[in-house]
Design an enzyme around this catalytic site. Sequence first.
Site, PDB file in Angstrom:
ATOM      1  N   ARG A 160      39.493  45.280  37.794  1.00  0.00           N
ATOM      2  CA  ARG A 160      38.635  46.008  38.737  1.00  0.00           C
ATOM      3  C   ARG A 160      38.448  47.488  38.407  1.00  0.00           C
ATOM      4  NH1 ARG A 160      42.014  43.675  43.651  1.00  0.00           N
ATOM      5  NH2 ARG A 160      43.544  43.653  41.957  1.00  0.00           N
TER       6      ARG A 160
ATOM      7  N   SER B 116      49.683  45.482  35.133  1.00  0.00           N
ATOM      8  CA  SER B 116      48.633  44.735  35.827  1.00  0.00           C
ATOM      9  C   SER B 116      47.851  45.733  36.667  1.00  0.00           C
ATOM     10  CB  SER B 116      49.283  43.668  36.706  1.00  0.00           C
ATOM     11  OG  SER B 116      48.292  42.987  37.414  1.00  0.00           O
ATOM     12  N   GLY B 117      46.564  45.878  36.368  1.00  0.00           N
ATOM     13  CA  GLY B 117      45.728  46.969  36.884  1.00  0.00           C
ATOM     14  C   GLY B 117      45.823  47.326  38.357  1.00  0.00           C
TER      15      GLY B 117
ATOM     16  N   TRP C 261      52.273  36.553  33.980  1.00  0.00           N
ATOM     17  CA  TRP C 261      51.968  37.457  35.087  1.00  0.00           C
ATOM     18  C   TRP C 261      53.152  37.247  36.042  1.00  0.00           C
ATOM     19  CZ3 TRP C 261      48.201  36.839  31.865  1.00  0.00           C
ATOM     20  CH2 TRP C 261      46.853  37.033  32.101  1.00  0.00           C
TER      21      TRP C 261
ATOM     22  N   LYS D 177      53.240  40.731  32.334  1.00  0.00           N
ATOM     23  CA  LYS D 177      52.195  41.529  33.003  1.00  0.00           C
ATOM     24  C   LYS D 177      52.711  41.784  34.410  1.00  0.00           C
ATOM     25  CE  LYS D 177      47.204  41.007  33.930  1.00  0.00           C
ATOM     26  NZ  LYS D 177      46.957  40.650  35.318  1.00  0.00           N
TER      27      LYS D 177
ATOM     28  N   ARG E 151      56.332  37.746  45.373  1.00  0.00           N
ATOM     29  CA  ARG E 151      55.552  37.416  46.579  1.00  0.00           C
ATOM     30  C   ARG E 151      56.322  36.440  47.470  1.00  0.00           C
ATOM     31  NH1 ARG E 151      49.878  38.176  44.868  1.00  0.00           N
ATOM     32  NH2 ARG E 151      50.109  40.306  44.115  1.00  0.00           N
TER      33      ARG E 151
ATOM     34  N   TYR F 244      54.528  38.195  39.583  1.00  0.00           N
ATOM     35  CA  TYR F 244      54.226  38.912  40.819  1.00  0.00           C
ATOM     36  C   TYR F 244      55.210  38.496  41.913  1.00  0.00           C
ATOM     37  CZ  TYR F 244      49.643  39.983  38.697  1.00  0.00           C
ATOM     38  OH  TYR F 244      48.633  40.422  37.877  1.00  0.00           O
TER      39      TYR F 244
HETATM   40  P1  FBP Z   1      43.134  43.915  38.295  1.00  0.00           P
HETATM   41  O1  FBP Z   1      43.242  44.932  37.195  1.00  0.00           O
HETATM   42  O2  FBP Z   1      41.734  43.867  38.832  1.00  0.00           O
HETATM   43  O3  FBP Z   1      44.166  44.109  39.367  1.00  0.00           O
HETATM   44  O4  FBP Z   1      43.413  42.490  37.620  1.00  0.00           O
HETATM   45  C1  FBP Z   1      44.723  42.057  37.300  1.00  0.00           C
HETATM   46  C2  FBP Z   1      45.029  40.742  38.003  1.00  0.00           C
HETATM   47  O5  FBP Z   1      46.311  40.272  37.663  1.00  0.00           O
HETATM   48  C3  FBP Z   1      44.049  39.651  37.711  1.00  0.00           C
HETATM   49  O6  FBP Z   1      44.351  38.993  36.512  1.00  0.00           O
HETATM   50  C4  FBP Z   1      44.165  38.806  38.942  1.00  0.00           C
HETATM   51  O7  FBP Z   1      43.015  38.128  39.285  1.00  0.00           O
HETATM   52  C5  FBP Z   1      44.463  39.794  40.015  1.00  0.00           C
HETATM   53  O8  FBP Z   1      45.027  40.927  39.402  1.00  0.00           O
HETATM   54  C6  FBP Z   1      45.383  39.197  41.050  1.00  0.00           C
HETATM   55  O9  FBP Z   1      45.830  40.207  41.874  1.00  0.00           O
HETATM   56  P2  FBP Z   1      46.649  39.927  43.184  1.00  0.00           P
HETATM   57  O10 FBP Z   1      47.371  38.613  43.062  1.00  0.00           O
HETATM   58  O11 FBP Z   1      47.591  41.103  43.270  1.00  0.00           O
HETATM   59  O12 FBP Z   1      45.662  39.920  44.292  1.00  0.00           O
END
Ligand code: FBP
Length: 254
Positions: free
Chosen positions: A232, A202-203, A144, A177, A148, A146
């Site tokens: 979600r 990532s959703g 994953w 992801k 940040r 991200y």
């Molecule tokens: P969603 O499809 O609900 O966004 O889930 C993907 C995900 O990466 C989860 O695995 C994780 O808990 C969440 O999003 C974390 O999102 P963020 O760090 O952006 O709040």
Amino acid sequence: MKFFMDISKLTTNGKAIYLAYDHGVEHGPVDLVGKSIDPNYILEIAVNGGYNAVVLQKGIAEKYYLEEYREKIPLIIKMNGKTRFPAGDPISSQVCSVDEAIELGASGVGYTIYLGSEHESEMLKEFSKIEEEAHNKNLVVLAWVYPRGKAIKDETSPEITAYSARLALEMGADIAKIKYCGSTECFKKAVEAAGKTKVVLSGGPKTEKPEEFLETVKSVMDAGAIGVAVGRNVWQSADPLAMTEKIKKIIFNN
Ligand code: FBP
């Protein structure tokens, strides 16, 4: 050491849909609205929806997955996590070992790297150890990634999205992801940057209308992604299985 991991145990004809359910750690029960507070509810969606895997933290896997679901749906164990409370640049700590993930029946392991965080180096170090051990033990490795922290001005800019995808490749992940950057064109650049590492979306938070999320799925598939890891937008929807079918239609008919 396996340098080229066969990811077919977590894909169908090279495409994938994963059901993410690690939100109890990342966001807390506030996200787990209605029936989704019950892990069994989610596992039933994963099985009946024909997902390629469900993503769980070890506690849920121990208490819900092991007995009933091991033979029914592949598992990706989330290897690190953090709650939403700590201030400052994020760091996510390893909370499960590779051996434990294997005992729990995992086919793959997932790890969050906060690209650009002042703690990035600790996560890169931890990830690289997990990646080496997991690949040696025949597990698919998902990153994953991200962006940040203070250094990141725009978490979804085209440049940083491509950087996220590239980092996954450089770190040895089989699947990256990453978040959506807003257009097919920019996501295409990210897929290109990921090279032989496959990319899944990532959703993100539940969209007001399901069509909005479905358009994003279409966009990333057009850009060359292999699928989505969604939470979600499925289990917070009124009819998770109907939503699953719509997403699958886009991914697998693409
Ligand atoms: P969603 O499809 O609900 O966004 O889930 C993907 C995900 O990466 C989860 O695995 C994780 O808990 C969440 O999003 C974390 O999102 P963020 O760090 O952006 O709040």
